[in-house]
Design a protein around this motif. Sequence first.
Motif, PDB file in Angstrom:
ATOM      1  N   ASN A  76       4.514   9.750  32.381  1.00  0.00           N
ATOM      2  CA  ASN A  76       5.267  10.885  32.938  1.00  0.00           C
ATOM      3  C   ASN A  76       5.945  11.723  31.855  1.00  0.00           C
ATOM      4  N   LEU A  77       5.251  11.903  30.740  1.00  0.00           N
ATOM      5  CA  LEU A  77       5.785  12.734  29.680  1.00  0.00           C
ATOM      6  C   LEU A  77       5.593  14.213  30.028  1.00  0.00           C
ATOM      7  N   ILE A  78       6.423  15.059  29.468  1.00  0.00           N
ATOM      8  CA  ILE A  78       6.240  16.505  29.607  1.00  0.00           C
ATOM      9  C   ILE A  78       5.014  16.904  28.789  1.00  0.00           C
ATOM     10  N   ILE A  79       4.052  17.559  29.446  1.00  0.00           N
ATOM     11  CA  ILE A  79       2.818  17.973  28.773  1.00  0.00           C
ATOM     12  C   ILE A  79       2.713  19.491  28.887  1.00  0.00           C
ATOM     13  N   PRO A  80       3.120  20.232  27.856  1.00  0.00           N
ATOM     14  CA  PRO A  80       3.062  21.699  27.914  1.00  0.00           C
ATOM     15  C   PRO A  80       1.620  22.217  27.981  1.00  0.00           C
ATOM     16  N   ASP A  81       1.474  23.472  28.386  1.00  0.00           N
ATOM     17  CA  ASP A  81       0.137  24.072  28.492  1.00  0.00           C
ATOM     18  C   ASP A  81      -0.593  24.088  27.152  1.00  0.00           C
ATOM     19  N   ASP A  82       0.126  24.334  26.045  1.00  0.00           N
ATOM     20  CA  ASP A  82      -0.563  24.382  24.757  1.00  0.00           C
ATOM     21  C   ASP A  82      -1.116  23.015  24.365  1.00  0.00           C
ATOM     22  N   VAL A  83      -0.468  21.949  24.812  1.00  0.00           N
ATOM     23  CA  VAL A  83      -1.000  20.602  24.571  1.00  0.00           C
ATOM     24  C   VAL A  83      -2.261  20.387  25.406  1.00  0.00           C
ATOM     25  N   CYS A  84      -2.274  20.891  26.631  1.00  0.00           N
ATOM     26  CA  CYS A  84      -3.482  20.797  27.467  1.00  0.00           C
ATOM     27  C   CYS A  84      -4.659  21.500  26.802  1.00  0.00           C
ATOM     28  N   SER A  85      -4.416  22.651  26.199  1.00  0.00           N
ATOM     29  CA  SER A  85      -5.490  23.376  25.500  1.00  0.00           C
ATOM     30  C   SER A  85      -6.018  22.561  24.325  1.00  0.00           C
ATOM     31  N   LEU A  86      -5.124  21.911  23.611  1.00  0.00           N
ATOM     32  CA  LEU A  86      -5.543  21.050  22.495  1.00  0.00           C
ATOM     33  C   LEU A  86      -6.357  19.865  23.004  1.00  0.00           C
ATOM     34  N   ILE A  87      -5.879  19.226  24.063  1.00  0.00           N
ATOM     35  CA  ILE A  87      -6.572  18.068  24.631  1.00  0.00           C
ATOM     36  C   ILE A  87      -7.974  18.456  25.077  1.00  0.00           C
ATOM     37  N   TYR A  88      -8.092  19.564  25.788  1.00  0.00           N
ATOM     38  CA  TYR A  88      -9.406  20.017  26.258  1.00  0.00           C
ATOM     39  C   TYR A  88     -10.334  20.312  25.091  1.00  0.00           C
ATOM     40  N   SER A  89      -9.797  20.873  24.020  1.00  0.00           N
ATOM     41  CA  SER A  89     -10.605  21.182  22.835  1.00  0.00           C
ATOM     42  C   SER A  89     -11.224  19.921  22.250  1.00  0.00           C
ATOM     43  N   GLY A  90     -10.415  18.868  22.145  1.00  0.00           N
ATOM     44  CA  GLY A  90     -10.940  17.607  21.628  1.00  0.00           C
ATOM     45  C   GLY A  90     -11.983  16.998  22.543  1.00  0.00           C
ATOM     46  N   MET A  91     -11.759  17.110  23.839  1.00  0.00           N
ATOM     47  CA  MET A  91     -12.683  16.520  24.811  1.00  0.00           C
ATOM     48  C   MET A  91     -14.045  17.210  24.796  1.00  0.00           C
ATOM     49  N   ILE A  92     -14.045  18.546  24.812  1.00  0.00           N
ATOM     50  CA  ILE A  92     -15.338  19.229  24.919  1.00  0.00           C
ATOM     51  C   ILE A  92     -16.123  19.170  23.607  1.00  0.00           C
ATOM     52  N   THR A  93     -15.437  19.150  22.478  1.00  0.00           N
ATOM     53  CA  THR A  93     -16.170  19.110  21.211  1.00  0.00           C
ATOM     54  C   THR A  93     -16.710  17.717  20.928  1.00  0.00           C
TER      55      THR A  93
END
Length: 336
Positions: free
Chosen positions: A144-161
Amino acid sequence: MRSLKQCLTDIKNSNNIAIFTHSSPDADALASAVALKKLIKNNLQNSNKIIDLFFDTDEISEINGAIIKGVAHNLERCNSYDLAIALDCASLSRLGKYRTLFEQCKNKINFDHHITNENFGDNNLILKTSSTCEGLYLIAKNKNLIIPDDVCSLIYSGMITDTNNLTQGTITIQTLKIITDFLERKINLDALNEHFFKNNTKSKAFLLKKALDSLKFYYHDRIAIMNLTKENLTLCNATMDDTLGIVNHGIEIKGVDIAILAIKQEDNYYVSLRSKNGIDVSNLAHTLGGGGHSQVAAFVWNGNLAELLDKLLPLCKEELQNHPQEKVEDLFGGDC
């Protein structure tokens, strides 16, 4: 191995933290490092906490460089660190020139998703996820950590690449659920997809031509091998980052079950492996001092190309003999 709870406590209680990735970091390594720093600052921060990022690389491509634009790194602001965290790194040797700094830290966390990870930390969190970024997101959400939108963009970048735009066999239902989370949060996934997959340089296009010109087939055309030289990179005005994804053109060929790209560096070869149809190339890479995933792996070869093929081809053939070529299944049903 300590519990995840203890690892989070160590992060919270450490005043000085050093975050590392494997040498020549890819997008998953860079994105997970920056995302972790942001998560710590948003959730486990105190006013005096120092968090330093270390990447052993001579150059980072414009595409991956966008991940760390404006992010300070390789600044050693402490004589010693309370805690070291290695991300996306399967072995100590892959830390490169920062291995000693990592080892000198008082506490060491090893957070990764490679099945060949050597568990070199005091605390080892090795998750079966598509990428290190995905594992990081799952932990953050679970706690239940705070996950800002910019962190979501980083996470998605790692996942798709790390999954080659969700085409590798490492994706799961959980991977798709996370992407659904991002869609619901209205993260601009289209822009991220275009950035990583529709943004190649002309240098990479010319380098791909050189690689395809070297293409050879072995073992009833089930093995495809390409190679690139330092001269190829120089003539194309290309960097090592421009080689990323080229090996995939080999595995995309019908009938090919193992694709290999050997890239000549100063005094060795960097060898990328890809596979399909259930063939595991991580064991091949591990045998030769490398590692990775079942369908995506790599290793470094200290020798010439002929010696590399003499060693690698028999290993590939043995693996293929254990996996007879499968007939193409009916993907769309029968008669109606």
